[in-house]
Design a protein around this motif. Structure first.
Motif, mmCIF file in Angstrom:
data_model
loop_
_atom_site.group_PDB
_atom_site.id
_atom_site.type_symbol
_atom_site.label_atom_id
_atom_site.label_comp_id
_atom_site.label_asym_id
_atom_site.label_seq_id
_atom_site.Cartn_x
_atom_site.Cartn_y
_atom_site.Cartn_z
ATOM 1 N N TYR A 138 8.774 -67.963 -6.312
ATOM 2 C CA TYR A 138 7.440 -68.543 -6.158
ATOM 3 C C TYR A 138 7.376 -69.374 -4.885
ATOM 4 O O TYR A 138 8.353 -70.012 -4.491
ATOM 5 N N SER A 178 -5.189 -73.282 -0.138
ATOM 6 C CA SER A 178 -4.699 -72.121 -0.890
ATOM 7 C C SER A 178 -3.534 -71.477 -0.161
ATOM 8 O O SER A 178 -3.295 -71.735 1.021
ATOM 9 N N HIS A 180 -1.717 -67.413 0.104
ATOM 10 C CA HIS A 180 -1.969 -66.010 -0.212
ATOM 11 C C HIS A 180 -0.784 -65.144 0.216
ATOM 12 O O HIS A 180 -0.289 -65.283 1.336
ATOM 13 N N TYR A 181 -0.343 -64.287 -0.694
ATOM 14 C CA TYR A 181 0.626 -63.247 -0.351
ATOM 15 C C TYR A 181 -0.157 -61.985 -0.059
ATOM 16 O O TYR A 181 -0.897 -61.481 -0.902
ATOM 17 N N TYR A 194 2.554 -64.121 4.405
ATOM 18 C CA TYR A 194 1.937 -65.187 3.630
ATOM 19 C C TYR A 194 0.958 -65.934 4.536
ATOM 20 O O TYR A 194 1.237 -66.140 5.724
ATOM 21 N N THR A 238 -8.213 -62.479 -0.937
ATOM 22 C CA THR A 238 -7.429 -61.389 -0.356
ATOM 23 C C THR A 238 -8.077 -60.043 -0.657
ATOM 24 O O THR A 238 -8.331 -59.705 -1.810
ATOM 25 N N LYS A 435 -3.997 -70.941 -12.280
ATOM 26 C CA LYS A 435 -3.672 -69.611 -11.744
ATOM 27 C C LYS A 435 -3.342 -68.690 -12.914
ATOM 28 O O LYS A 435 -2.733 -69.125 -13.899
ATOM 29 N N ASP A 438 -0.128 -61.976 -13.097
ATOM 30 C CA ASP A 438 -0.666 -60.655 -12.765
ATOM 31 C C ASP A 438 -1.186 -59.911 -13.990
ATOM 32 O O ASP A 438 -2.184 -59.191 -13.909
ATOM 33 N N ASP A 477 -1.748 -74.669 -5.039
ATOM 34 C CA ASP A 477 -1.810 -73.236 -5.283
ATOM 35 C C ASP A 477 -0.400 -72.691 -5.380
ATOM 36 O O ASP A 477 0.581 -73.339 -4.948
ATOM 37 N N THR A 479 1.879 -68.688 -5.327
ATOM 38 C CA THR A 479 1.931 -67.246 -5.214
ATOM 39 C C THR A 479 3.357 -66.800 -5.429
ATOM 40 O O THR A 479 4.268 -67.633 -5.501
ATOM 41 N N TRP A 480 3.565 -65.496 -5.529
ATOM 42 C CA TRP A 480 4.908 -65.012 -5.865
ATOM 43 C C TRP A 480 5.104 -63.591 -5.401
ATOM 44 O O TRP A 480 4.176 -62.860 -5.114
ATOM 45 N N ARG A 481 6.386 -63.197 -5.348
ATOM 46 C CA ARG A 481 6.790 -61.818 -5.107
ATOM 47 C C ARG A 481 7.798 -61.416 -6.173
ATOM 48 O O ARG A 481 8.577 -62.238 -6.625
#
Length: 481
Positions: A138, A178, A180-181, A194, A238, A435, A438, A477, A479-481
């Motif tokens: 994250y 924010s 964003h990925y 990112y 996005t 948030k 997915d 905020d 985000t993750w992969r």
């Protein structure tokens, strides 16, 4: 003349006899052939996918059966689109032994096995996924005593705080909004970078090492073909093709998608969608069958606006028909917008405040890809107006629930029956982040220096699953992969 005719007849008879003999020969030989096919080699210990850390040794040592050792000739090829000389990634030998110095991307590769005894080649395809320590985990954007911070959280929950400044040796811009990925869903989720978005600037990071991008535009200012003198960012979302779209200086901008997604100009901003308008910071980006439209709100005229993407973002304003203006007139709301959310690309809910501070919930549908219609569905007082302010955070699930964060509480709201209830997990500090995972089974909540993962699957109302501690400041905020 007689001699010529006789010769012609003799030739015709001979030709006919030869043809008959040929057919007879073919018929007699039918099915009498025997084929001696060579035995196909068997290659073992060759996987279909290899995960390798960038900088580590990649060793692939298959074993071979049904072929003599002296007849084996192996060629290994890695397809590297960014390579200047593709032959540099071609290797010989029964085993592949290299130091993996490529990027943290997915590469296609092939082993070609030549049987030298008969000249037959056999092909075996596989993939190589390059990774770095930042390939999974994250990224958390937070604000600590007025300073923007970025932290990386490893899959085991270990927090690497303030990592941007440690890697880049400089601070991030102030007033974070924010993170964003970006990945292009049309090309197999190709990672593109990112973006850290702050009020007056944004920073683009390389996904492999979290360094500010150097080859492509590394800031929002550099991401313009011609940057405005002043930049004030409202919000970004996005686009499925991995570019930013959103509001800057009250105007709508969209990153270009008409070039190769690895080109330096991909995702850059041209001019804004031309028109006479001043947008509210919040907007809805709707994707129906890869047709993207935007619902935005004009601050001064207090009306809902239509934007479409036809190659670039195009302003259409109020060029739509209203099916039932007796419920409310979208071209003249007469109230200020506080927040707006959309459920599964259909039902849209706008929360507005009139001059007397009354809070109203507006429900509507739009069809902005023809026929261009705006369908008001209801206008009613919100059940608990005290929790709706300009600071209130909202998001909606595809199943029709709206989550609302106000103060140190998070509520689940079902607009169909106006059921509003506080979730099971409680918080001591103000909630600063909402948030969805997915799969929308987990609601991720930032409060204080912690991030809470809560269960919102069917039959659950935000029961605590896990917690990440040690985030510097308040989470903005994630985000993750």
């Amino acid at each position: 003349m007689k001699i010529k005719v006789q010769k012609f007849k003799l030739f015709s008879y001979s030709y006919f006899l030869s043809f008959v003999l040929l057919l007879t020969s073919c018929y007699k030989d039918k099915g009498n052939y025997e084929y001696d096919m060579p035995v196909e080699p068997v290659v073992k210990n060759l996987d279909t996918l290899y995960n390798i850390m960038v900088g580590d040794s990649l060793i692939i040592s298959p074993t071979f059966e049904n072929i003599a050792d002296e007849d084996i000739d192996c060629t290994w090829e890695i397809a590297v689109p960014e390579a200047v000389d593709p032959s540099y990634y071609t290797f010989q030998g029964k085993a592949l032994r290299i130091v993996f110095g490529l990027q943290a991307k997915l590469y296609y590769a092939r082993l070609t096995l030549l049987n030298k005894s008969n000249g037959i080649k056999y092909f075996y395809d596989f993939k190589i996924q390059g990774k770095t320590e930042f390939s999974a985990g994250y990224l958390v954007l937070s604000e600590e005593e007025g300073k923007t911070q970025l932290s990386f959280v490893r899959p085991n929950g270990e927090v690497l705080p303030r990592i941007y400044e440690l890697i880049n040796l400089k601070p991030l811009p102030e007033n974070p909004l924010s993170i964003h990925y970006l990945a292009n869903k049309l090309t197999g989720n190709t990672p593109l970078g990112y973006w850290i978005i702050c009020k007056e600037e944004g920073i683009r990071l390389d996904v492999n090492n979290l360094k500010q991008e150097e080859l492509k535009p590394g800031s929002i200012t550099d991401n313009f073909f011609l940057a405005p003198n002043k930049i004030e960012i409202g919000s970004f979302q996005t686009h499925p093709q991995g570019v930013l779209m959103g509001i800057i200086n009250g105007k709508f901008y969209g990153g270009i998608t008409t070039t190769w997604d690895q080109a330096q100009t991909y995702g850059m901003f041209g001019s804004y969608a031309d028109g006479d308008y001043e947008l509210h910071d919040k907007f809805i980006l709707t994707n129906i069958n890869d047709n993207i439209s935007i619902i935005a709100f004009e601050r001064n005229r207090k009306q809902f606006l239509r934007f479409n993407i036809y190659g670039s973002v195009t302003y259409f304003g109020t060029q739509y028909s209203v099916t039932n203006s007796s419920i409310f007139d979208p071209t003249n709301i007469g109230m200020d917008l506080l927040n707006i959310v959309q459920i599964n690309n259909t039902d849209t809910y706008a929360f507005c405040q009139d001059a007397n501070k009354n809070i109203y919930e507006l429900k509507f549908n739009v069809n902005f890809y023809g026929p261009f219609t705006f369908t008001p569905l209801h206008k009613r007082n919100f059940v608990n107006p005290q929790i709706i302010t300009e600071k209130t955070k909202m998001l909606a699930t595809k199943t029709g629930i709206i989550y609302i964060a106000s103060g140190n509480k998070v509520y689940s709201y079902t607009p169909i029956n106006q059921n509003l209830q506080e979730i099971a997990t409680k918080f001591n500090d103000e909630v600063t982040m909402l948030k969805l995972s997915d799969d929308e089974q987990t609601l991720i909540i930032g409060s204080g220096s912690s991030i809470y993962f809560t269960n919102i699957s069917t039959g659950n109302n935000g029961v605590l699953i896990d917690t990440i501690e040690g985030i510097p400041g308040s989470s903005i905020d994630i985000t993750w992969r």
